[in-house]
Design a protein around this motif. Structure first.
Motif, short mmCIF file in Angstrom:
data_model
loop_
_atom_site.label_atom_id
_atom_site.label_comp_id
_atom_site.label_asym_id
_atom_site.label_seq_id
_atom_site.Cartn_x
_atom_site.Cartn_y
_atom_site.Cartn_z
N ALA A 89 55.33 12.95 31.45
CA ALA A 89 55.40 13.90 32.56
C ALA A 89 54.71 13.25 33.75
CB ALA A 89 54.72 15.21 32.19
N SER A 90 55.45 12.99 34.80
CA SER A 90 54.93 12.18 35.91
C SER A 90 53.68 12.78 36.54
CB SER A 90 56.01 12.02 36.98
OG SER A 90 57.16 11.45 36.44
N LEU A 91 53.64 14.10 36.67
CA LEU A 91 52.47 14.72 37.29
C LEU A 91 51.23 14.58 36.41
CD1 LEU A 91 54.03 17.94 38.85
CD2 LEU A 91 53.52 15.76 39.95
N THR A 141 58.45 11.05 41.57
CA THR A 141 57.52 12.17 41.45
C THR A 141 56.08 11.68 41.39
OG1 THR A 141 59.18 13.49 40.27
CG2 THR A 141 56.88 14.15 40.02
N LEU A 142 55.84 10.62 40.65
CA LEU A 142 54.50 10.04 40.57
C LEU A 142 54.01 9.63 41.95
CD1 LEU A 142 52.13 8.79 38.90
CD2 LEU A 142 53.52 6.72 38.74
N VAL A 143 54.85 8.95 42.70
CA VAL A 143 54.45 8.48 44.04
C VAL A 143 54.18 9.66 44.96
CG1 VAL A 143 55.27 7.26 46.09
CG2 VAL A 143 55.58 6.24 43.83
N ARG A 144 55.02 10.69 44.92
CA ARG A 144 54.79 11.86 45.76
C ARG A 144 53.43 12.48 45.47
NH1 ARG A 144 59.94 13.54 44.28
NH2 ARG A 144 59.04 15.34 43.18
N ALA A 145 53.11 12.59 44.19
CA ALA A 145 51.83 13.19 43.82
C ALA A 145 50.66 12.34 44.31
CB ALA A 145 51.77 13.38 42.31
N THR A 153 54.54 25.87 45.80
CA THR A 153 54.99 26.69 46.92
C THR A 153 53.83 27.26 47.72
OG1 THR A 153 55.12 28.62 45.46
CG2 THR A 153 57.13 27.31 45.78
N ASP A 154 52.61 27.22 47.16
CA ASP A 154 51.46 27.75 47.90
C ASP A 154 50.52 26.64 48.36
OD1 ASP A 154 50.62 27.05 45.39
OD2 ASP A 154 49.59 28.94 44.96
N GLY A 155 51.08 25.42 48.54
CA GLY A 155 50.31 24.35 49.16
C GLY A 155 49.50 23.49 48.21
N GLY A 156 49.69 23.66 46.91
CA GLY A 156 48.93 22.86 45.95
C GLY A 156 49.36 21.41 45.94
N ALA A 157 48.40 20.51 45.74
CA ALA A 157 48.65 19.07 45.69
C ALA A 157 47.80 18.47 44.58
CB ALA A 157 48.32 18.42 47.04
N LEU A 158 47.99 17.19 44.35
CA LEU A 158 47.26 16.51 43.27
C LEU A 158 45.76 16.66 43.47
CD1 LEU A 158 47.43 14.55 40.80
CD2 LEU A 158 47.17 12.68 42.45
N TYR A 159 45.09 17.07 42.40
CA TYR A 159 43.62 17.15 42.40
C TYR A 159 43.11 16.53 41.11
CZ TYR A 159 38.84 18.74 42.40
OH TYR A 159 37.47 18.76 42.38
N PRO A 160 42.16 15.59 41.21
CA PRO A 160 41.61 15.03 42.45
C PRO A 160 42.62 14.13 43.16
CG PRO A 160 40.75 13.84 40.57
CD PRO A 160 41.54 14.99 40.01
N SER A 161 42.51 14.03 44.47
CA SER A 161 43.43 13.17 45.21
C SER A 161 43.15 11.71 44.87
CB SER A 161 43.27 13.40 46.71
OG SER A 161 41.97 13.04 47.14
N ALA A 162 44.19 10.90 44.93
CA ALA A 162 44.05 9.49 44.55
C ALA A 162 45.03 8.61 45.31
CB ALA A 162 44.24 9.33 43.04
N PRO A 163 45.00 8.67 46.64
CA PRO A 163 45.96 7.86 47.39
C PRO A 163 45.75 6.36 47.21
CG PRO A 163 44.30 8.82 48.86
CD PRO A 163 44.13 9.46 47.52
N ASP A 164 44.53 5.95 46.86
CA ASP A 164 44.27 4.52 46.68
C ASP A 164 44.98 3.95 45.46
OD1 ASP A 164 42.55 6.21 45.27
OD2 ASP A 164 40.97 4.72 45.10
N VAL A 165 45.37 4.80 44.51
CA VAL A 165 46.10 4.30 43.33
C VAL A 165 47.47 3.76 43.74
CG1 VAL A 165 47.09 4.95 41.10
CG2 VAL A 165 44.84 5.80 41.75
N LEU A 166 48.02 4.25 44.86
CA LEU A 166 49.30 3.73 45.33
C LEU A 166 49.26 2.22 45.55
CD1 LEU A 166 50.27 6.51 47.90
CD2 LEU A 166 51.46 5.99 45.76
#
Length: 341
Positions: A89-91, A141-145, A153-166
């Motif tokens: 599961a990508s998320l 999906t992995l990259v989007r997360a 639909t209520d603004g939820g995003a990956l937690y904890p955030s990890a943009p550096d993993v990209l």
């Protein structure tokens, strides 16, 4: 030897966790090997993911093991080589990667790929024939997360955030077309220890991997630093007599691979010729250096990771091989020395 980017080649250790023993012994041995690798100054350790088939790989849950490795080490990078993304599961991969990135102080290297034993796909609800399409969907999906896109639909995003993993994503491929796609995405390129082949008298694995590297480099966006990981099978021992024991084991354990690929061996093939075809390097430091120097890909790699598979000797032999690679082979072959930073 310096790589094509003229930077320092990073040295790694790769394991499929195939020690003889119980699952617990395999996991404890791997953790001890990672600690020893860090003590020797290696830059990274990599674990493969496999499901169901204990003789192909011993680890279905790489993030769990690497979290423990993060607790026992402080510097060495921790890589997945690979997460079989179509079966995940990508998320959840994104969440596990994000937590591990935090717990390891930013040491994660996230290797992903579409590979895997065909029979492992149906239990996860997929057909192996669809792996490429499923992989592409799951990767997007992995990259989007990881990028931080809204996921609910209520603004939820990956937690904890990890943009550096990209910036730490690697992808595995056997093909030129796959390498071109990986390059366009700016990700790291993971090369297998050996290339699939059906004929004896054809190009070698390094010769087949040359065009793959060419395609990757040509497709990289301007300004993106190349990342090329070459995994190689090597077991380094102290004496030639000890090497002979492991050579026979490596050949015997590779016969299933030869049979599955339909390779017909010459009747007069020697052990040395067979080892070369199988891309297995076994021997004393001097002997292993001779065979590894025929591999032109090593000069082009930014990262080189050695693995004891398919010999998969006992734990003590793996530890000794690690020591000889770090102190004898890598310094002479790659110009490598421990990073003191």
């Amino acid at each position: 030897m310096t790589n094509e980017t003229a930077g320092r080649t990073r040295l790694g250790f790769f394991t499929r966790l195939l020690d003889d023993g119980t699952p617990l012994q395999r996991y404890r041995n791997a953790l001890d090997q990672f600690v020893r690798a860090e003590e020797l100054g290696l830059d990274g350790v990599w674990v493969a993911q496999h499901h169901f088939h204990q003789d192909e790989g011993g680890l279905p849950s790489p993030f769990v093991l690497l979290a423990q490795a993060a607790a026992r080490t402080s510097r060495i990078h921790l890589g997945t080589g690979i997460v079989t993304l179509p079966l995940e599961a990508s998320l959840r991969v994104a969440e596990d990667a994000a937590v591990l990135q935090l717990l390891s102080d930013g040491r994660l290297e996230l290797g992903i790929g579409s590979g895997g034993t065909p029979s492992s796909f149906p239990p996860f609800g997929h057909d192996s024939a669809d792996r490429a399409a499923v992989y592409d969907r799951h990767r997007e999906t992995l990259v989007r997360a990881l990028r931080g896109d809204e996921l609910t639909t209520d603004g939820g995003a990956l937690y904890p955030s990890a943009p550096d993993v990209l910036d730490a994503i690697w992808e595995a491929t056997f093909s030129v077309a796959g390498a071109e796609r990986i390059g366009r995405r700016g990700n790291g390129l993971m090369l297998s220890r050996t290339q699939p082949r059906q004929v004896w008298a054809g190009p070698t694995s390094p010769e087949l991997q040359g065009p793959i590297v060419d395609a990757y480099l040509a497709a990289l966006p301007a300004g993106v630093r190349p990342r090329i990981l070459a995994s190689r099978s090597a077991l380094v021992v102290d004496t030639e007599a000890e090497a002979q024991e492991w050579i026979r084991r490596g050949i015997d354990r590779s016969r299933a691979l030869l049979a599955s690929q339909g390779v017909k061996l010459p009747s007069d093939v020697s052990d040395a010729e067979l080892l070369a075809w199988l891309d297995i390097h076994v021997g004393t430091p001097e002997q292993v250096l001779v065979t590894l120097r025929t591999d032109a890909i090593l000069a082009r790699a930014t990262d080189v990771a050695f693995q004891p598979h398919p010999i998969d000797p006992p734990h003590e032999a793996v530890l000794r091989s690690l020591e000889l690679i770090a102190t004898r082979v890598a310094p002479e072959l790659l110009g490598w020395s421990p990073d003191q930073a």
